[in-house]
Design an enzyme around this catalytic site. Structure first.
Site, PDB file in Angstrom:
ATOM      1  CE  LYS A 201      59.597  42.400  69.893  1.00 53.86           C
ATOM      2  NZ  LYS A 201      59.625  41.256  68.971  1.00 53.86           N
ATOM      3  CD  GLU A 207      73.135  49.924  66.182  1.00 51.18           C
ATOM      4  OE1 GLU A 207      73.763  49.093  65.494  1.00 51.18           O
ATOM      5  OE2 GLU A 207      72.295  49.605  67.058  1.00 51.18           O
ATOM      6  N   GLY A 259      60.380  42.518  64.525  1.00 51.13           N
ATOM      7  CA  GLY A 259      60.805  43.847  64.099  1.00 51.13           C
ATOM      8  C   GLY A 259      60.555  44.123  62.627  1.00 51.13           C
ATOM      9  NE  ARG A 260      62.884  38.906  59.805  1.00 49.06           N
ATOM     10  CZ  ARG A 260      63.292  38.469  60.992  1.00 49.06           C
ATOM     11  NH1 ARG A 260      63.718  39.329  61.900  1.00 49.06           N
ATOM     12  NH2 ARG A 260      63.278  37.181  61.284  1.00 49.06           N
ATOM     13  CD  GLU A 345      66.939  40.939  60.894  1.00 43.94           C
ATOM     14  OE1 GLU A 345      67.977  41.632  60.921  1.00 43.94           O
ATOM     15  OE2 GLU A 345      65.853  41.317  61.372  1.00 43.94           O
ATOM     16  CG  HIS A 376      71.224  53.666  32.410  1.00 44.67           C
ATOM     17  ND1 HIS A 376      71.685  53.970  31.155  1.00 44.67           N
ATOM     18  CD2 HIS A 376      69.876  53.781  32.352  1.00 44.67           C
ATOM     19  CE1 HIS A 376      70.667  54.280  30.366  1.00 44.67           C
ATOM     20  NE2 HIS A 376      69.557  54.176  31.074  1.00 44.67           N
ATOM     21  CE  LYS A 502      71.913  44.410  68.688  1.00 43.72           C
ATOM     22  NZ  LYS A 502      70.468  44.121  68.596  1.00 43.72           N
TER      23      LYS A 502
END
Length: 534
Positions: A201, A207, A259-260, A345, A376, A502
């Site tokens: 964005k 990263e 963002g999400r 978030e 399982h 961050k």
């Protein structure tokens, strides 16, 4: 704050704690019809939730007292529902039909949305038809999508869910700053036929930019400098930064796209290239249909509202701080991870919109795995552990063409039934005797084979995992998350919790460059840094 409605919900929930779910079908003959709803091709069954009829009514009254309908209107009207950042939140505008009339803080945005969609469609067509080629004239065969968080999880869910088994153009994703992630993505690829799409964005995400530098160096080692920018595409709200980085072309999205919530935008350009525009348009259409349901259906028959109320009833009424999501479709294997970010978030907040402490629990821990894998693993805990963990089963009737998937979805139905019904110690004892066990052996083993039952679950069914169904499913969860935020009186659209780590990471990196911890570092972190520097 609707204090009286909260008080009533908590009081009813205390009474409901002693009411078994399985008994409510007889006590409330309309339960099944009242707690099932169809929306945009999805069928939801919330009849196995823990509320009685009185509990459901109290939850509904809470939604009305919190003014869910008014806040919903504010969202779609483009008001500043993200108050801390002074922004509208308009992901519904991204999947609205062409020619819609959405506004962000009074500014018309739909024409811009339509224009970017057209750019995405045209570019994807050009790549897929080899009109747009790489520096040496060869067609693109693979897209490497670089992003993190919302710039990664959303597109990754789309690709995993809808990709063909043998795609003409493959899409690989890189999110982790660990060099292994990029190494795995690039293995076996040719730079001449690889297109890199960098999604950020702000185009400052640490990263993402670190991984983009690795990809740039990998391309530069094999491609002529003249034309290398054809292999580098930016998707960002800061196109000037992307251009300065070396992206030959950028696709924009605005700051009113969280963002999400951004997978409906150019953030999913890689998927549009890999799947084709028609598939992506179907994805948008399914979400748009769910948007209309959310806007028009009354609260008592509104799918996102009912999902939200069930969670709030479990979390705040019955004090259950976790929920598991089990998609019974391999193609939806990344859905739990996507929902972790979307919900935790958005609603993992400790203060209300006015900055005061919330005073109660907000978002639960969300976790999950595809069925039947989870059966399982952690299903042991949700069946027999002392904590009650509500479950959500996402069930696809047909997951792979015409092949019958009844063994798959039959397992999902059985798990929901078993969670609700359980097995008494007397039943376990009788089964052991019937199988030939001695009385002593049955006495010894029966407690271990007892299931308490009365554990709630929700089922979400779809006929097939089409683009439309996937779009509707994700929009369903988005609006569920919004409704919960309204009722908890929190801002679901900022994420200050990701910032502190961050900032501190940059400080630690300075210490790494200096070769020693700084004096103001705490003793534990300083000792760990010293050990790692060795």
């Amino acid at each position: 704050m609707p204090h009286a409605a909260w008080t009533e919900l908590e009081a009813v929930a205390r009474r409901d704690a002693d009411a078994r779910i399985s008994d409510q079908f007889a006590a409330d003959p309309d339960r099944l019809s009242r707690l099932t709803v169809d929306a945009a091709g999805l069928h939801l069954d919330l009849s196995k939730q823990s509320w009685t009829a009185a509990g459901f009514d109290a939850a509904l009254a809470l939604a009305r007292a919190a003014d869910v309908e008014g806040r919903r209107a504010a969202l779609f009207d483009g008001e500043a529902v993200n108050a801390t950042e002074g922004r509208a939140v308009l992901h519904p505008a991204l999947r609205a039909p062409a020619g819609a009339d959405f506004h962000a803080l009074g500014e018309v945005v739909s024409a811009e949305v339509d224009a970017v969609r057209g750019q995405m469609r045209d570019y994807a067509h050009a790549v897929r038809s080899s009109i747009e080629t790489g520096a040496t004239g060869r067609s693109f065969e693979t897209v490497v999508h670089i992003g993190i968080g919302g710039s990664d999880l959303g597109p990754r869910v789309i690709w995993d869910a809808l990709r063909p088994l043998d795609p003409a153009i493959d899409v690989r994703f890189v999110a982790n700053i660990d060099p292994r992630d990029m190494a795995e993505a690039l293995t076996g690829l040719e730079p001449e036929t690889t297109l890199v799409v960098v999604v950020s964005k702000t185009f400052t995400t640490q990263e993402t930019l670190a991984n983009a530098e690795v990809a740039k160096a990998w391309l530069a080692a094999s491609l002529p400098a003249d034309g290398m920018d054809k292999h580098f595409i930016g998707v960002t709200a800061a196109p000037e930064r992307a251009a300065a980085f070396g992206c030959g072309r950028t696709f924009a999205f605005r700051d009113w796209v969280g963002g999400r919530y951004s997978l409906w935008s150019a953030v999913s350009l890689s998927c549009v290239i890999g799947l084709g525009w028609d598939v992506f348009q179907g994805f948008l259409d399914g979400a748009g249909e769910l948007d209309r349901h959310f806007l028009e259906a009354p609260l008592e028959a509104n799918a996102p509202v009912l999902l939200a109320l069930a969670q709030i009833y479990n979390v705040d009424g019955l004090h259950r701080p976790a929920r598991t999501v089990a998609p019974y479709a391999h193609a939806l294997r990344r859905l739990p991870a996507f929902l972790q970010q979307l919900e935790m978030e958005s609603n993992g907040k400790r203060v209300r919109r006015d900055g005061a402490p919330v005073g109660r629990q907000t978002c639960p821990v969300v976790f999950g795995e595809p069925g039947t894998n989870g059966q399982h693993a952690f299903f042991q805990q949700i069946h027999q552990g002392p904590q009650v963990v509500p479950a959500e089963f996402v069930i696809v009737a047909s997951t792979h063409g015409e092949q019958s998937e009844s063994p798959l979805w039959a397992n999902a139905l059985a798990q929901g039934q078993a969670l609700m019904q359980g097995k008494t110690e007397a039943q376990a004892h009788a089964e052991l005797i019937a199988s030939g066990a001695s009385e002593a052996e049955a006495d010894r083993l029966a407690p271990h084979k007892t299931f308490p039952g009365d554990r709630p679950s929700t089922a979400i069914l779809m006929e097939r995992l089409t683009p439309q169904a996937l779009g509707a499913l994700i929009a369903l969860y988005e609006h569920k998350t919004f409704v919960e935020g309204v009722i908890w009186d929190i801002n679901s659209f900022d994420q200050w919790g990701v910032e502190l780590g961050k900032v501190l990471a940059k400080a630690v990196l300075k210490d790494v460059a200096a070769g020693a911890p700084s004096p103001d570092l705490d003793p534990s972190t300083a000792a760990l840094l010293t050990r790692l520097l060795r």
